[in-house]
Write an enzyme that holds these catalytic residues in place. Structure first.
Site, PDB file in Angstrom:
ATOM      1  N   ALA A  71       9.451 -19.715  -3.584  1.00  0.00           N
ATOM      2  CA  ALA A  71       7.983 -19.646  -3.555  1.00  0.00           C
ATOM      3  C   ALA A  71       7.516 -18.768  -4.702  1.00  0.00           C
ATOM      4  CB  ALA A  71       7.508 -19.062  -2.231  1.00  0.00           C
ATOM      5  N   TYR A 137       3.790 -12.597 -15.402  1.00  0.00           N
ATOM      6  CA  TYR A 137       4.696 -13.380 -14.555  1.00  0.00           C
ATOM      7  C   TYR A 137       6.141 -12.883 -14.716  1.00  0.00           C
ATOM      8  CZ  TYR A 137       7.549 -17.574 -13.482  1.00  0.00           C
ATOM      9  OH  TYR A 137       8.489 -18.454 -13.015  1.00  0.00           O
TER      10      TYR A 137
END
Ligand SMILES: NC(=O)c1ccc[n+]([C@@H]2O[C@H](COP(=O)([O-])OP(=O)(O)OC[C@H]3O[C@@H](n4cnc5c(N)ncnc54)[C@H](O)[C@@H]3O)[C@@H](O)[C@H]2O)c1
Length: 303
Positions: A71, A137
């Site tokens: 996820a 990220y």
């Protein structure tokens, strides 16, 4: 042998669909979970859950033997919403790790990214290469790698971290912004390709079917507490990729060469020695075959 229960987070995503498909095909007991509506339409156990809902995540992990964490909030969202991206990618991962710790899960398999490396100093890039993440990220991915190591050292939680290079294949949608579905769309729509520099920089394109096979092996084998590159070790340049993709689709590409952009990274290829040492194999699908399979999936499924 006892049948294992494998809990897969991010099961509705690109890699998640492929991993779940492989595990189900092998007869494994899977609990698939994602924030999205059930894409498996009731065919397998599915738990709709937000990784930020800590209590819910504890419920989902309960009874699991191995946890596969796929996820994530993607790179693009980290550019606009670093806080939201950090929450899903760091807090969500910590919720999963705490649940795994509480229920004494055998192993957590985490999906990191080769972009944690940032500045490539040498090729092929091994797992000891210095890390200098250059996006929010990648910072979150690197933080999770470190949290996982710390959870192992502090609490004895076993893990395996796969550092993904460029993964491509079925279930990667044209809306993902990923390179290969984007190439497919451009070629189909006869759009121009902008290539910065001479297009000779290489990237390591890895077919997702091979990745799913490694997940299966990682669940079955006692391989743990390491970071492992998930790549082929054989780079392909952007120009080679455009040519191969065009050949596969039987179209002529239109390429516009532009000056190189500052900060562009050069070649980026995985050192696969650790992967081969642990599993006795490396991803084997050729780029040509992988593109054929990917494009036929896109032909059948692209909206
Ligand atoms: N695809 C690649 O080339 C690549 C490269 C490097 C790393 N990765 C990593 O591999 C993993 C899988 O990537 P992917 O390409 O399948 O991505 P994806 O975006 O297709 O799948 C991620 C899934 O996570 C789910 N998700 C997002 N927020 C959630 C939340 N709050 N709670 C529960 N689920 C949530 C999404 O619904 C989605 O189904 C991710 O961790 C990603 O960062 C992928």
């Amino acid at each position: 042998m006892k049948l294992l229960t494998i809990v897969v987070f991010g099961a509705a995503g690109f890699v998640g669909r492929n991993v779940v498909e492989k595990l189900v095909k092998e007869g494994e007991r899977v609990v698939a979970s994602d924030i999205a509506e059930d894409p498996f339409k009731g065919k397998i156990t599915y738990q709709k859950a937000d990784v930020l809902d800590r209590e819910r995540i504890f419920d989902v992990v309960k009874g699991g033997d191995v946890v596969v964490d796929l996820a994530a909030s993607p790179l693009v969202s980290s550019l606009e919403d670093a806080v939201g991206n950090m929450k899903v990618n760091i807090e969500g991962t910590l919720n999963i790790l705490d649940a795994a710790r509480k229920w004494k899960v055998n192993k957590v398999i985490y999906s990191s990214a080769s972009s944690v490396v940032g500045n490539v100093k040498y090729n092929p890039v091994d797992e000891e290469h210095p890390c200098y993440p250059k996006t929010a990220y990648a910072v979150a991915k690197k933080a999770c790698e470190d949290y996982i190591r710390v959870y192992n050292e502090t609490f004895g939680l076993n893990y395996l971290i796969f550092r993904f290079f460029n993964i491509y294949g079925p279930w990667q949608s044209t809306k993902s912004g990923a390179l290969i579905p984007n190439f497919y769309q451009r070629l189909r729509q006869n759009q121009e390709f902008q290539v910065f520099g001479d297009g000779s920089n290489t990237r390591d394109f890895t077919y997702v079917g091979d990745v799913a096979d490694f997940y299966y092996s990682a669940i079955k084998q006692d391989v743990k507490n390491l970071v492992v590159n998930m790549g082929t070790g054989q780079g392909a340049s952007i120009i080679e990729l455009i040519k191969l993709a065009s050949k596969t689709l039987g179209v002529e590409p239109r390429i516009a060469y532009k000056p190189s952009r500052p900060g562009e990274i050069g070649n980026f290829e995985a050192d696969t020695r650790r992967l081969v040492k642990l599993f006795g194999k490396k991803p084997s699908t050729s780029l040509e075959d992988g593109l054929k399979r990917t494009f036929s999936w896109l032909e059948a499924n692209a909206s």
